[in-house]
Design a protein around this motif. Structure first.
Motif, mmCIF file in Angstrom:
data_model
loop_
_atom_site.group_PDB
_atom_site.id
_atom_site.type_symbol
_atom_site.label_atom_id
_atom_site.label_comp_id
_atom_site.label_asym_id
_atom_site.label_seq_id
_atom_site.Cartn_x
_atom_site.Cartn_y
_atom_site.Cartn_z
ATOM 1 N N ALA A 1 0.829 -1.202 0.000
ATOM 2 C CA ALA A 1 0.000 0.000 0.000
ATOM 3 C C ALA A 1 0.868 1.257 0.000
ATOM 4 O O ALA A 1 1.896 1.320 0.681
ATOM 5 C CB ALA A 1 -0.924 -0.009 1.205
ATOM 6 N N ASP A 2 0.443 2.246 -0.776
ATOM 7 C CA ASP A 2 1.135 3.532 -0.856
ATOM 8 C C ASP A 2 0.300 4.557 -0.098
ATOM 9 O O ASP A 2 -0.801 4.923 -0.537
ATOM 10 C CB ASP A 2 1.315 3.940 -2.317
ATOM 11 N N ASP A 3 0.841 5.026 0.994
ATOM 12 C CA ASP A 3 0.098 5.962 1.837
ATOM 13 C C ASP A 3 -0.005 7.354 1.233
ATOM 14 O O ASP A 3 -0.677 8.229 1.804
ATOM 15 C CB ASP A 3 0.756 6.057 3.229
ATOM 16 N N ALA A 4 0.637 7.572 0.095
ATOM 17 C CA ALA A 4 0.525 8.879 -0.548
ATOM 18 C C ALA A 4 -0.894 9.146 -1.011
ATOM 19 O O ALA A 4 -1.299 10.308 -1.155
ATOM 20 C CB ALA A 4 1.501 8.974 -1.725
ATOM 21 N N VAL A 5 -1.658 8.076 -1.270
ATOM 22 C CA VAL A 5 -3.085 8.236 -1.561
ATOM 23 C C VAL A 5 -3.805 8.243 -0.214
ATOM 24 O O VAL A 5 -3.924 7.218 0.457
ATOM 25 C CB VAL A 5 -3.596 7.093 -2.455
ATOM 26 N N LYS A 6 -4.298 9.407 0.158
ATOM 27 C CA LYS A 6 -4.873 9.592 1.492
ATOM 28 C C LYS A 6 -6.364 9.279 1.473
ATOM 29 O O LYS A 6 -7.213 10.162 1.362
ATOM 30 C CB LYS A 6 -4.623 11.017 1.969
ATOM 31 N N ALA A 7 -6.654 7.984 1.571
ATOM 32 C CA ALA A 7 -8.048 7.521 1.585
ATOM 33 C C ALA A 7 -8.406 7.079 2.993
ATOM 34 O O ALA A 7 -7.559 6.558 3.740
ATOM 35 C CB ALA A 7 -8.230 6.362 0.610
ATOM 36 N N ASP A 8 -9.667 7.290 3.373
ATOM 37 C CA ASP A 8 -10.099 6.838 4.693
ATOM 38 C C ASP A 8 -10.393 5.343 4.642
ATOM 39 O O ASP A 8 -10.159 4.663 3.631
ATOM 40 C CB ASP A 8 -11.309 7.647 5.181
ATOM 41 N N LYS A 9 -10.919 4.801 5.736
ATOM 42 C CA LYS A 9 -11.140 3.357 5.809
ATOM 43 C C LYS A 9 -12.159 2.859 4.788
ATOM 44 O O LYS A 9 -12.167 1.687 4.431
ATOM 45 C CB LYS A 9 -11.596 2.983 7.218
ATOM 46 N N ASP A 10 -13.008 3.760 4.303
ATOM 47 C CA ASP A 10 -13.998 3.392 3.294
ATOM 48 C C ASP A 10 -13.504 3.657 1.874
ATOM 49 O O ASP A 10 -14.251 3.454 0.908
ATOM 50 C CB ASP A 10 -15.302 4.161 3.523
ATOM 51 N N GLY A 11 -12.252 4.105 1.731
ATOM 52 C CA GLY A 11 -11.696 4.382 0.411
ATOM 53 C C GLY A 11 -11.974 5.766 -0.110
ATOM 54 O O GLY A 11 -11.529 6.110 -1.220
ATOM 55 N N ALA A 12 -12.693 6.599 0.645
ATOM 56 C CA ALA A 12 -13.028 7.947 0.180
ATOM 57 C C ALA A 12 -11.815 8.865 0.294
ATOM 58 O O ALA A 12 -11.023 8.777 1.243
ATOM 59 C CB ALA A 12 -14.189 8.507 0.980
ATOM 60 N N VAL A 13 -11.671 9.765 -0.673
ATOM 61 C CA VAL A 13 -10.560 10.714 -0.712
ATOM 62 C C VAL A 13 -11.158 12.108 -0.811
ATOM 63 O O VAL A 13 -12.067 12.359 -1.626
ATOM 64 C CB VAL A 13 -9.637 10.445 -1.924
ATOM 65 N N SER A 14 -10.657 13.022 -0.015
ATOM 66 C CA SER A 14 -11.153 14.395 -0.064
ATOM 67 C C SER A 14 -10.606 15.093 -1.308
ATOM 68 O O SER A 14 -9.605 14.662 -1.902
ATOM 69 C CB SER A 14 -10.735 15.166 1.186
ATOM 70 N N ALA A 15 -11.260 16.171 -1.687
ATOM 71 C CA ALA A 15 -10.812 16.927 -2.856
ATOM 72 C C ALA A 15 -9.405 17.482 -2.641
ATOM 73 O O ALA A 15 -8.573 17.471 -3.557
ATOM 74 C CB ALA A 15 -11.797 18.060 -3.151
#
Length: 327
Positions: A156-170
């Protein structure tokens, strides 16, 4: 009066050699023939005679017949072995690891092994995105379920900041762009009907980093208004983008049957796909390639970075598989 038989000899004398006759053996008493047993009479007697008759022993197998029997047994055993081995080979061919099968091995072209892909379940009564009763091609499935999973061997690459549900803020998504264009792009997303962003990132053992994002808009028309995924996109650490030469070379041999919205785009399933690469010479020691996918109300974005140069096969593989999930 009795007749007298003439023999050529004088009466009262035994015939001899001088008479031209050879005396035979002295006649003895006739041998007595043993009395034959009486033949059984009636069916009861015949049955009794049959039961008393000796049973003949089985004839021994001739050497030639014995050899034929052994040959038949050997062939039967061979057929059974071939059946088992054939079933094992058939199973082995269906597995993705074919490089070890003599005669069927294929050179490793660098493609990745992804888990089996399946689209998420739709809400009750909801149509398919490309269904005949869904003219706007709206995706009603959960957006995270349409996101491509990471391949085998990835971290996993933590550079993609997704929450536990996979959602990413704008704001987290816009970190992929140069700092001086983020505010303008954020305003565009707000005005152009952005509903949701989901994302996933992974790193492969060779150092290739992949970031995948799905952006859902209120309708398919809003996807065209977003200018963050084309040759003019200013990604963070990327000098400039141009059309991917390998993808464009293949696309040039195909005729598009629908009007395409993005420059240099092609069709992958029911998704319109555009593929770009960083112009050489690249900034720093890494190259970046970008895949943009439009499918109805969803925009997919695949960003792949690797030291030296991004390998075309796994990059195109990732783009195509993501487009299949959206289709």
């Amino acid at each position: 009066m009795s007749e007298q038989t003439t023999t050529g000899t004088e009466p009262g004398r035994e015939p001899g050699p001088e008479d031209g006759l050879v005396p035979g053996p002295t006649a003895g008493p006739a041998p007595q023939t043993p009395e034959s047993p009486e033949a059984p009479q009636g069916p009861e007697a015949a049955a009794a005679a049959a039961s008393d008759a000796p049973v003949p022993e089985a004839a021994p197998i001739a050497p030639k017949d014995r050899r034929r029997l052994f040959a038949a047994l050997r062939w039967t055993a061979a057929v059974a072995v071939f059946a088992v081995v054939g079933a094992g080979v058939a199973y082995g061919i269906t597995r993705p690891e074919r490089t070890g099968i003599p005669g069927l091995s294929t050179a490793d072209d660098g493609r990745w092994t992804f888990p089996a892909l399946s689209q998420p379940a739709l809400p009750a009564g909801a149509p398919l995105a490309q269904g005949p009763d869904n003219k706007d091609e709206t995706h009603y499935a959960q957006l995270t379920g349409l996101l491509l999973p990471a391949p085998e061997g990835a971290k996993a690459d933590d550079a993609v900041k997704a929450d536990k549900d996979g959602a990413v803020s704008a704001d987290a998504f816009l970190e992929e762009y140069a700092p001086d264009v983020r505010e303008k792009l954020k305003q565009s997303l707000e005005w152009d009907g952005l509903r949701q962003i989901t994302g996933r990132g992974w790193t492969m053992p060779d150092g290739t980093r992949t970031h995948v994002y799905l952006l859902r808009f209120h309708a398919s028309g809003f996807v065209d208004a977003f200018k963050g995924c084309d040759t003019n996109a200013r990604l963070n650490g990327v000098s400039a983008l141009e059309l991917d030469d390998v993808w464009t070379g293949v696309k040039s041999t195909q005729n598009a049957i629908v009007p395409l919205r993005f420059p240099g785009s092609g069709m992958a399933g029911q998704s319109e796909v555009s593929v770009y690469q960083e112009v050489k010479p690249v900034l720093g020691d890494e190259q970046t390639k970008v895949g943009c996918l439009q499918s109805g109300d969803v925009l997919g974005m695949v960003i792949q970075t690797r030291k030296g140069e991004v390998a075309p096969v796994p990059f195109h593989q990732t783009v195509i598989l993501q487009s299949q999930l959206l289709s």
